[in-house]
Design a protein around this motif. Structure first.
Motif, short mmCIF file in Angstrom:
data_model
loop_
_atom_site.label_atom_id
_atom_site.label_comp_id
_atom_site.label_asym_id
_atom_site.label_seq_id
_atom_site.Cartn_x
_atom_site.Cartn_y
_atom_site.Cartn_z
N LEU A 201 42.12 51.65 53.79
CA LEU A 201 40.77 51.24 53.36
C LEU A 201 40.64 51.55 51.87
N TYR A 202 39.96 50.66 51.14
CA TYR A 202 39.78 50.84 49.69
C TYR A 202 38.30 50.71 49.33
N ASN A 203 37.83 51.64 48.50
CA ASN A 203 36.45 51.57 48.01
C ASN A 203 36.43 50.72 46.75
N THR A 204 36.80 49.46 46.92
CA THR A 204 36.72 48.51 45.82
C THR A 204 36.40 47.15 46.41
N CYS A 205 36.16 46.20 45.53
CA CYS A 205 35.84 44.84 45.94
C CYS A 205 37.00 43.93 45.53
N ARG A 206 37.50 43.15 46.47
CA ARG A 206 38.64 42.27 46.20
C ARG A 206 38.33 41.28 45.07
N LEU A 207 37.07 40.96 44.88
CA LEU A 207 36.69 39.97 43.86
C LEU A 207 36.88 40.50 42.44
N ILE A 208 36.87 41.83 42.27
CA ILE A 208 37.04 42.37 40.91
C ILE A 208 38.43 42.95 40.67
N GLU A 209 39.19 43.21 41.74
CA GLU A 209 40.56 43.73 41.58
C GLU A 209 41.55 42.95 42.44
N PRO A 210 41.51 41.61 42.41
CA PRO A 210 42.34 40.83 43.35
C PRO A 210 43.84 41.05 43.17
N ALA A 211 44.30 41.02 41.92
CA ALA A 211 45.75 41.13 41.67
C ALA A 211 46.29 42.49 42.11
N PHE A 212 45.47 43.54 41.94
CA PHE A 212 45.95 44.89 42.26
C PHE A 212 45.90 45.15 43.77
N MET A 213 44.93 44.53 44.45
CA MET A 213 44.92 44.62 45.92
C MET A 213 46.15 43.90 46.48
N GLU A 214 46.48 42.75 45.90
CA GLU A 214 47.66 42.01 46.38
C GLU A 214 48.93 42.84 46.20
N LEU A 215 49.04 43.55 45.08
CA LEU A 215 50.20 44.42 44.84
C LEU A 215 50.32 45.48 45.93
N GLY A 364 25.48 47.51 37.17
CA GLY A 364 25.54 46.68 35.96
C GLY A 364 25.33 47.47 34.68
N VAL A 365 25.80 48.72 34.66
CA VAL A 365 25.62 49.57 33.47
C VAL A 365 26.95 49.70 32.72
N PRO A 366 27.00 49.29 31.43
CA PRO A 366 28.26 49.38 30.67
C PRO A 366 28.64 50.83 30.39
N ILE A 367 29.93 51.07 30.22
CA ILE A 367 30.45 52.44 30.12
C ILE A 367 31.07 52.73 28.76
N ALA A 368 30.76 53.90 28.22
CA ALA A 368 31.49 54.46 27.08
C ALA A 368 32.47 55.46 27.68
N ALA A 369 33.75 55.09 27.70
CA ALA A 369 34.76 55.81 28.48
C ALA A 369 35.34 57.00 27.73
N THR A 434 28.30 40.12 41.22
CA THR A 434 29.45 39.79 42.07
C THR A 434 29.62 40.80 43.20
N VAL A 435 29.62 42.11 42.85
CA VAL A 435 29.88 43.12 43.90
C VAL A 435 28.67 43.31 44.81
N GLN A 436 27.46 43.13 44.28
CA GLN A 436 26.28 43.24 45.15
C GLN A 436 26.28 42.14 46.20
N GLN A 437 26.63 40.93 45.77
CA GLN A 437 26.70 39.80 46.70
C GLN A 437 27.80 40.03 47.74
N ALA A 438 28.90 40.68 47.30
CA ALA A 438 30.05 40.90 48.20
C ALA A 438 29.71 41.81 49.37
N THR A 439 28.72 42.70 49.20
CA THR A 439 28.38 43.64 50.27
C THR A 439 27.26 43.12 51.18
#
Length: 462
Positions: A201-215, A364-369, A434-439
């Motif tokens: 199980l992954y706490n992510t959304c396939r729509l935002i990390e599709p390539a990495f889920m496929e890996l 939807g809050v941008p991040i200063a990392a 995108t992620v809100q709609q996904a849930t």
């Protein structure tokens, strides 16, 4: 008498970001009418309940908590002056958690006698503890991954000694410097028991990390096991429970008085202690930027958070007086999901722990990392380079350097008051939609969660 059909047993890793995610998942699975049992030491079960963020009190009440006796462990304070920010003070507690194997096995056997099927959902760092599930005929286990799919992929290929086999930002943080030798050894203990898992199980959304889920679903990684990307697992409606302290209300009331998107939220999670020197630079940077701010200034957790002896970090003399009306400093536990969901919050200075990232993405809050250790350096690359919803305060390769007030001031001005900042915010808001709609019903993550529930209740009319 017929046995009840399915019980889910949650086995979290004893660190706040991990306890929190399995609490959220417990409430989600419980909402399908399945009994959920949350298993850990008395201290950490209490911690999980005391620090419930955004979950509805009535939902938490439905979870069955089971305290497992744990040997006593040293609970030293964090070292704010260490150049290496990994929370080594928690290692004695993690080492003590290894002794849970026998009592957990006994508990699982007992539950297996009471239910037709026992489903164990455990943190990837608790595989050693739950490994006896493989000897119980009517039990199966699933790993819950508390990190982003990107970080998991980066770490997995790093451990394989191979380059990540898809296009990615040129510089990826290696495990070197992100973790200690002790936690690497702790991880290594989990490798063989992880092979007993039935799925991931992954706490992510396939729509935002599709390539990495496929890996991660490739046969050489997952075998024939199924993976479910069910995130974000935050509750759709955040609760403001009555158990909140006065300070929680105070910071939300303060935000109520500010303009939309005008406040930068500053927090480095539960495992980072800044040095006095860095705290001063951050204070001056916030003051000089003239940006409104809400700063959660707390020391990193000790193994036992109920041990009251905690360092109170010193701010520059007269700082809070000088910034009155512009900024607020909170020294207690803060309701982060509610802060990030508040319309006045327009940015987040973050260590990029996955809880913070997925909450920020959802709101939807941008991040200063400003990554500190573990998966945070790779999460910061995901946020800034791949999702493009943030910018760096300090890149990982400069981790040993003091971040000066002028750098902090400059980053805050870009994020909160520039065209570049507006574009980053727009991108963050698009990802949130995108992620809100996904849930929601029929959305990508909700369909995967429904699929997991169908899988664990297969052959049963629940």
């Amino acid at each position: 008498m017929e046995k009840p059909r399915v019980a889910v047993i949650m086995v979290p890793f004893p660190a706040q970001g991990h306890l929190n995610q399995l609490m959220q998942l417990s409430c989600l699975i419980s909402s399908y009418g399945i009994p959920v049992h949350y298993v850990g030491s008395a201290i950490h079960n209490r911690q999980a309940k005391v620090r419930v963020n955004g979950l509805n009190h009535e939902d938490v009440e439905k979870i069955h908590f089971h305290d497992i006796p744990t040997p006593s462990f040293a609970s030293p304070p964090p070292d704010p002056n260490s150049p290496d920010k990994f929370p080594t003070q928690l290692q004695p507690m993690w080492d003590a958690s290894l002794s849970l194997r026998e009592p957990v096995a006994s508990y699982l056997r007992d539950m297996a006698n009471k239910f037709e099927r026992v489903v164990v959902v455990h943190d990837s760092l608790m595989a050693v503890v739950v490994q006896d599930v493989s000897s119980i005929l009517n039990a199966e286990s699933y790993v819950f991954n508390c990190v982003s799919a990107f970080s998991k992929a980066v770490f997995t290929w790093d451990l394989l000694g191979k380059p990540l086999p898809i296009e990615h930002p040129k510089e990826l943080p290696s495990l070197e410097g992100c973790i200690t030798d002790e936690i690497r050894d702790f991880w290594a203990l989990q490798f063989e028991p992880l092979s007993y898992r039935a799925g991931d199980l992954y706490n992510t959304c396939r729509l935002i990390e599709p390539a990495f889920m496929e890996l991660l679903e490739r046969e050489e990684i997952a075998g024939s096991r199924k993976s479910w990307a069910i995130g974000p697992i935050l509750p759709a409606k955040l609760s403001s429970s009555a158990s909140q302290s006065e300070s929680r209300y105070r910071c939300l009331e303060w935000l109520d008085k500010q303009e939309p998107n005008s406040v930068i939220y500053v927090s480095f999670g539960t495992t980072t202690s800044l040095s006095d020197e860095q705290i001063k630079e951050l204070a001056f940077g916030l003051e000089q930027s003239k940006v409104k701010f809400l700063w959660v200034l707390r020391d990193a957790d000790k193994g036992d958070i109920f041990d009251e002896q905690v360092r109170r970090a010193e701010l520059p003399e007269g700082f809070e007086e000088k910034v009155k009306g512009v900024g607020m400093v909170v020294r207690e536990w803060a309701p982060q999901p509610q802060i990030l969901a508040h319309p006045s919050t327009g940015g987040f200075v973050s260590h990029c722990g996955w809880n913070s990232c997925i909450e920020s993405i959802t709101m939807g809050v941008p991040i200063a990392a400003w990554p500190m250790h573990s998966d945070q350096p790779s999460n910061s690359v995901l946020i800034t380079e791949i999702l493009k919803m943030g910018l760096f305060v300090r890149e990982w390769k400069q981790r040993t350097e003091l971040v000066k007030a002028s750098t902090i001031e400059n980053v805050l001005k870009i994020l909160m008051a520039s065209k570049e900042g507006d574009e980053i915010r727009k991108r963050a808001e698009e990802l949130a939609a995108t992620v809100q709609q996904a849930t929601q019903q029929g959305g990508a993550s909700k369909l995967e969660l429904d699929s997991f529930i169908s899988h664990i209740t297969r052959g049963n009319d629940i």
